[in-house]
Scaffold this motif. Structure first.
Motif, PDB file in Angstrom:
ATOM      1  N   GLU A  63       8.609  -5.020  -9.512  1.00  0.00           N
ATOM      2  CA  GLU A  63       7.860  -6.032  -8.764  1.00  0.00           C
ATOM      3  C   GLU A  63       7.957  -5.792  -7.251  1.00  0.00           C
ATOM      4  N   LEU A  64       7.715  -4.557  -6.850  1.00  0.00           N
ATOM      5  CA  LEU A  64       7.899  -4.154  -5.467  1.00  0.00           C
ATOM      6  C   LEU A  64       6.993  -4.886  -4.494  1.00  0.00           C
ATOM      7  N   TRP A  65       5.821  -5.351  -4.936  1.00  0.00           N
ATOM      8  CA  TRP A  65       4.909  -6.040  -4.030  1.00  0.00           C
ATOM      9  C   TRP A  65       5.509  -7.365  -3.537  1.00  0.00           C
ATOM     10  N   MET A 120      -3.162  -8.899 -10.851  1.00  0.00           N
ATOM     11  CA  MET A 120      -3.119  -8.071  -9.666  1.00  0.00           C
ATOM     12  C   MET A 120      -3.343  -6.625 -10.065  1.00  0.00           C
ATOM     13  N   LYS A 121      -4.286  -5.963  -9.386  1.00  0.00           N
ATOM     14  CA  LYS A 121      -4.558  -4.544  -9.635  1.00  0.00           C
ATOM     15  C   LYS A 121      -3.800  -3.696  -8.623  1.00  0.00           C
ATOM     16  N   TYR A 138      -8.779  -2.928  -5.600  1.00  0.00           N
ATOM     17  CA  TYR A 138      -7.385  -3.092  -5.999  1.00  0.00           C
ATOM     18  C   TYR A 138      -6.741  -4.064  -5.014  1.00  0.00           C
ATOM     19  N   ASP A 139      -5.529  -4.504  -5.341  1.00  0.00           N
ATOM     20  CA  ASP A 139      -4.838  -5.464  -4.481  1.00  0.00           C
ATOM     21  C   ASP A 139      -3.739  -4.840  -3.634  1.00  0.00           C
ATOM     22  N   ASN A 182      -8.354  -1.520   4.914  1.00  0.00           N
ATOM     23  CA  ASN A 182      -8.718  -2.530   3.909  1.00  0.00           C
ATOM     24  C   ASN A 182      -7.866  -3.788   4.032  1.00  0.00           C
ATOM     25  N   GLY A 183      -6.860  -3.757   4.899  1.00  0.00           N
ATOM     26  CA  GLY A 183      -5.975  -4.911   5.055  1.00  0.00           C
ATOM     27  C   GLY A 183      -4.955  -5.035   3.934  1.00  0.00           C
TER      28      GLY A 183
END
Length: 159
Positions: free
Chosen positions: A154-156, A1-2, A44-45, A79-80
């Motif tokens: 790991e906030l995502w 993951m970027k 990026y993600d 970009n969603g």
């Protein structure tokens, strides 16, 4: 993951694009219009951006930086993608920044964070022998600290 991590400002914004294994894909400090173009490229993600929370800014700089945060968030939403809003104080706590006093002075927060990043990932290096942070300068260090904070916590996964 970027992850695209951004340290916004009123005229020039610093950024890094790094994956969760800390491979650096891109970095820089660019005019705000160019930062929006980088977001629009959608390479990026997830985006993590420092938000204003007792920044120490005032007047025009405060409002222009706030506008830039909003513009980045809006472009990212088109970009969603998810925007993670990061407070500078949370980053300082993560890096265990110490406060000094007149009797016991310590380096500034940015300097302490830069030192922590170098201790963790390696030296800056030189042109002849580039290190992990080769060509990092100014606010790019702060963008990297936002990214490291985001990855370490790991906030995502909370979104």
């Amino acid at each position: 993951m970027k992850i695209l991590a951004i340290d916004p400002a009123n005229e020039l914004t610093a950024y890094v694009i790094v994956d969760t294994d800390f491979k650096i894909y891109d970095k820089g400090k660019v005019p705000n219009s160019e930062m929006l173009e980088i977001i629009e490229r959608n390479e990026y993600d997830i985006m993590a951006i420092e938000i204003i929370a007792n920044f120490g800014l005032s007047g025009r700089h405060l409002f222009e930086t706030s506008e830039m945060i909003g513009r980045c968030d809006y472009a990212n939403t088109l970009n969603g993608k998810t925007t993670l809003r990061i407070k500078r104080n949370d980053v300082k706590k993560h890096f265990k920044v110490k406060r000094g006093s007149k009797q016991n002075p310590v380096p500034g927060a940015d300097s302490q964070i830069r030192t922590s990043l170098i201790n963790r990932f390696g030296e800056v290096g030189t042109k002849a022998s580039p290190g992990y942070f080769y060509k990092f300068k100014e606010d790019i260090w702060q963008a990297m600290s936002i990214l490291v904070y985001t990855v370490d916590n790991e906030l995502w996964k909370e979104k």
